[in-house]
Design an enzyme around this catalytic site. Structure first.
Site, PDB file in Angstrom:
ATOM      1  N   GLU A   1      44.636  41.879  39.619  1.00 55.51           N
ATOM      2  CA  GLU A   1      44.589  42.618  40.871  1.00 55.51           C
ATOM      3  C   GLU A   1      45.854  43.470  40.929  1.00 55.51           C
ATOM      4  O   GLU A   1      46.864  43.085  41.504  1.00 55.51           O
ATOM      5  CB  GLU A   1      44.508  41.654  42.062  1.00 55.51           C
ATOM      6  CG  GLU A   1      44.291  42.348  43.400  1.00 55.51           C
ATOM      7  CD  GLU A   1      45.529  42.349  44.281  1.00 55.51           C
ATOM      8  OE1 GLU A   1      45.445  42.881  45.404  1.00 55.51           O
ATOM      9  OE2 GLU A   1      46.588  41.843  43.873  1.00 55.51           O
TER      10      GLU A   1
ATOM     11  N   ASP B   1      46.882  37.614  41.472  1.00 56.25           N
ATOM     12  CA  ASP B   1      47.388  38.442  42.554  1.00 56.25           C
ATOM     13  C   ASP B   1      48.638  39.196  42.112  1.00 56.25           C
ATOM     14  O   ASP B   1      49.628  38.595  41.671  1.00 56.25           O
ATOM     15  CB  ASP B   1      47.708  37.539  43.751  1.00 56.25           C
ATOM     16  CG  ASP B   1      47.978  38.308  45.024  1.00 56.25           C
ATOM     17  OD1 ASP B   1      47.029  38.873  45.576  1.00 56.25           O
ATOM     18  OD2 ASP B   1      49.151  38.334  45.452  1.00 56.25           O
TER      19      ASP B   1
END
Length: 484
Positions: free
Chosen positions: A231, A202
């Site tokens: 990401e 993330d």
């Protein structure tokens, strides 16, 4: 004689190049409305997910969720009784990044799920989100790992315009950084020991780059099979830098590339050197964070055409699971990319048996991907001229030249579009006057073609695209016998 310095060569496994991802919130996996899902509930869904042709099952964070500053439904700052919070607000009195939310199950349940997934040809991917809820044990045990204001509070995380009041970011440059870095790497080691070899990371671009270079290098030294998906929706140079630091794959801007010129320019960039040599795209038509306005209509054809684009333009792609196959399309507010009643903040119950589900269509598209080596790589892509801006045409060729797939997609979900496709016979290895067969693997049709220009008609109510395998050596116009 001058000797050039040596460079390390890293050979990743096949799934680093070709993968098909399915994202699912385990807490919403219950077959009973209103009940919190468990890892055992996920296990019951494995055959369905594998049958659809996915090989990576990705979970958002499965850790204990903070209670302090917990978000309510639809990102509300005030919670109601029973609100479950965001899984990305990691950590509570039950534990942190190495623990599992008790409502989901135990580590034993998790290891059992890993083995059950492998038996179905699936790998589990876990979310690595290096951030903490205010009541994460790290905040109390290691206060030096965070930036504190004079008033004794910590600045919460922000990704403008989004605000994450329930999340504290780590300070990667803190005075105690060696201990913090070691602990964060140990989180990866812990889950690798549980059988995980794929991680979706993330927002890695908001963390220290030297940390990633060190941590990924150390992990892959002992576990070269591990895959890291970044990401990182940020500047292209930053995304490419992360790839050079060791990230195996990366999210892309595909979600925001919708018209013919945008798609052509973007995927030409992704499929050519130098980026092709080190940057592996993983394209997603939706995520829990991103409901693009092109999907707000709920058009069945729009969902289908975006899936075909993702699955045929990129060797790796993924969908945010039941929300996509059930065409979840309502935004929290007009023009917003946030889902109404987002699964990020509440339990959802998905009626997987709905007759309008795209499940069978997705399975069909993924079967085509698995059957064609040309679709399993990012090189060998060539866009083809077609005289209609609502039709996008391209071909992919396997390295040995034996598998050629020509795809034509109707980018208009509302109307039939027609056009003339230019395809030089020399590109597919046939003579100008030689007949060849185009086998539409998506729609089941077969077309006899000869020459340089070919008529295309696509009614989105019937099929959003042709995904055609080139069949050469057809003897005559009437002869449908072919040998490859």
């Amino acid at each position: 004689t001058t000797l050039a310095p040596g460079f390390p060569l890293v050979a990743d496994r096949l799934r680093a190049r070709f993968s098909t991802w399915y994202e699912l919130f385990p807490r919403s996996a219950s077959p009973e409305p209103g009940r919190h899902g468990t890892l055992r509930d996920v296990e019951a869904q494995l055959p369905r997910i594998a049958k659809m042709g996915f090989d990576v099952l990705y979970f958002p964070p499965i850790h204990p969720i903070g209670r302090e500053q917990r978000k309510g439904r639809n990102n509300a700052l005030v919670t109601e009784p029973g609100d479950v919070g965001s899984p990305w607000a990691i950590g509570a009195e039950e534990g942190g990044h190495k623990d599992i939310l008790p409502a989901l199950g135990t580590h034993e349940d998790f290891r059992h799920l890993v083995q059950a997934a492998r038996a179905q040809g699936l790998e589990l991917a876990l979310d690595i989100a290096y951030q903490c809820a205010p009541d994460h044990p790290y905040v109390r045990q290691h206060p030096a790992w965070f930036k504190w204001r004079p008033d004794g509070t910590v600045q919460y995380a922000e990704n403008p315009p989004k605000k994450y009041q329930d999340i504290y970011p780590f300070n990667f440059e803190s005075e105690d950084w060696p201990a913090m870095w070691a602990e964060l790497k140990s989180v990866l080691d812990h889950w690798i020991a549980q059988g995980v070899a794929v991680f979706r990371v993330d927002n890695p671009h908001t963390k220290a780059f030297p940390f990633w270079e060190w941590a990924i290098t150390e992990v892959k030294r002992q576990h070269p099979e591990v895959i890291f998906l970044a990401e990182a929706f940020t500047r292209p140079k930053v995304m490419h830098r992360l790839a050079k630091l060791g990230f195996t794959q990366s999210y892309t801007y595909f979600t925001w590339r919708n018209d013919k010129d945008e798609l052509t320019a973007y995927f030409t960039e992704l499929s050519t050197a130098p980026g092709l040599d080190y940057f592996r795209p993983n394209v997603w038509p939706n995520t829990p964070d991103i409901l693009h306005e092109s999907l707000h209509s709920g058009s069945d054809a729009q969902f289908r055409l975006r899936l075909v684009l993702a699955a045929t333009l990129s060797a790796s792609y993924g969908i945010y699971g039941p929300a996509y196959e059930l065409k979840e399309h309502l935004p929290r507010s007009p023009g917003s990319e946030e889902y109404l009643d987002s699964e990020k903040y509440q339990l959802r119950h998905w009626d997987l048996a709905r007759p309008d589900s795209l499940e069978s269509f997705i399975a069909h598209v993924n079967a085509i991907r698995h059957a064609h080596p040309a679709l399993q790589r990012n090189d060998g892509l060539k866009f083809l001229a077609i005289d209609n801006d609502q039709l996008l045409a391209y071909m992919k060729t396997s390295p040995d030249g034996q598998d050629i797939v020509v795809t034509v997609v109707n980018l208009d979900p509302w109307a039939t579009q027609t056009g003339w496709l230019a395809l030089d016979p020399a590109l597919i290895g046939v003579e100008d006057e030689q007949w060849f067969l185009m086998d539409d693997r998506l729609g089941g049709q077969r077309f006899r073609w000869r020459g340089h220009h070919h008529y295309i008609q696509l009614d989105p109510r019937q099929a959003p695209a042709h995904v055609m395998q080139v069949r050469r050596r057809v003897r005559s116009e009437r002869d449908f016998d072919y040998f490859q």
